[in-house]
Design a protein around this motif. Structure first.
Motif, mmCIF file in Angstrom:
data_model
loop_
_atom_site.group_PDB
_atom_site.id
_atom_site.type_symbol
_atom_site.label_atom_id
_atom_site.label_comp_id
_atom_site.label_asym_id
_atom_site.label_seq_id
_atom_site.Cartn_x
_atom_site.Cartn_y
_atom_site.Cartn_z
ATOM 1 N N SER A 22 0.752 -1.344 -0.043
ATOM 2 C CA SER A 22 0.084 0.113 -0.029
ATOM 3 C C SER A 22 0.870 1.450 0.034
ATOM 4 O O SER A 22 0.477 2.338 -0.829
ATOM 5 C CB SER A 22 -0.948 0.071 1.208
ATOM 6 N N ILE A 25 2.037 1.630 -3.503
ATOM 7 C CA ILE A 25 0.826 2.090 -4.522
ATOM 8 C C ILE A 25 0.856 3.652 -4.151
ATOM 9 O O ILE A 25 0.638 4.562 -4.903
ATOM 10 C CB ILE A 25 -0.262 1.399 -4.225
ATOM 11 N N GLY A 26 0.580 4.348 -2.692
ATOM 12 C CA GLY A 26 0.460 5.415 -2.552
ATOM 13 C C GLY A 26 1.816 6.499 -3.120
ATOM 14 O O GLY A 26 1.492 7.456 -3.378
ATOM 15 N N GLY A 28 3.709 5.784 -5.235
ATOM 16 C CA GLY A 28 3.602 5.691 -6.867
ATOM 17 C C GLY A 28 2.643 6.583 -7.531
ATOM 18 O O GLY A 28 2.814 7.508 -8.336
ATOM 19 N N ILE A 29 1.378 6.810 -6.790
ATOM 20 C CA ILE A 29 0.505 7.793 -7.105
ATOM 21 C C ILE A 29 0.954 9.285 -6.828
ATOM 22 O O ILE A 29 0.907 10.042 -7.800
ATOM 23 C CB ILE A 29 -0.823 7.606 -6.281
ATOM 24 N N PHE A 30 1.570 9.439 -5.745
ATOM 25 C CA PHE A 30 2.314 10.777 -5.375
ATOM 26 C C PHE A 30 3.289 11.263 -6.574
ATOM 27 O O PHE A 30 3.336 12.274 -6.955
ATOM 28 C CB PHE A 30 2.920 10.766 -4.148
ATOM 29 N N PHE A 32 3.703 10.118 -9.736
ATOM 30 C CA PHE A 32 2.738 10.376 -11.023
ATOM 31 C C PHE A 32 2.195 11.832 -10.941
ATOM 32 O O PHE A 32 2.643 12.456 -11.986
ATOM 33 C CB PHE A 32 1.854 9.337 -11.133
ATOM 34 N N ILE A 33 1.652 11.977 -10.115
ATOM 35 C CA ILE A 33 0.950 13.268 -9.946
ATOM 36 C C ILE A 33 2.140 14.489 -9.714
ATOM 37 O O ILE A 33 2.184 15.464 -10.655
ATOM 38 C CB ILE A 33 0.202 13.414 -8.458
#
Length: 50
Positions: A22, A25-26, A28-30, A32-33
């Protein structure tokens, strides 16, 4: 007693694996943004300079 410790150990390992997944994933999203925002800022500044 040994089975209880082994079960607790397996549960702890599973919890750590789930927490690590998790977290990846978190982050990775950060990332990406953040990369999208950095690209937008770079393109905006590059357009102003040229």
């Amino acid at each position: 007693m040994m089975m209880v410790l082994m079960g607790l150990n397996v549960q702890s390992v599973i919890d750590l694996v789930v927490a690590a997944i998790s977290l990846m994933i978190g982050l990775g999203i950060f990332a990406f943004i953040a990369s999208i925002l950095c690209s937008a800022a770079f393109l905006h500044n590059a357009r102003l300079v040229s």
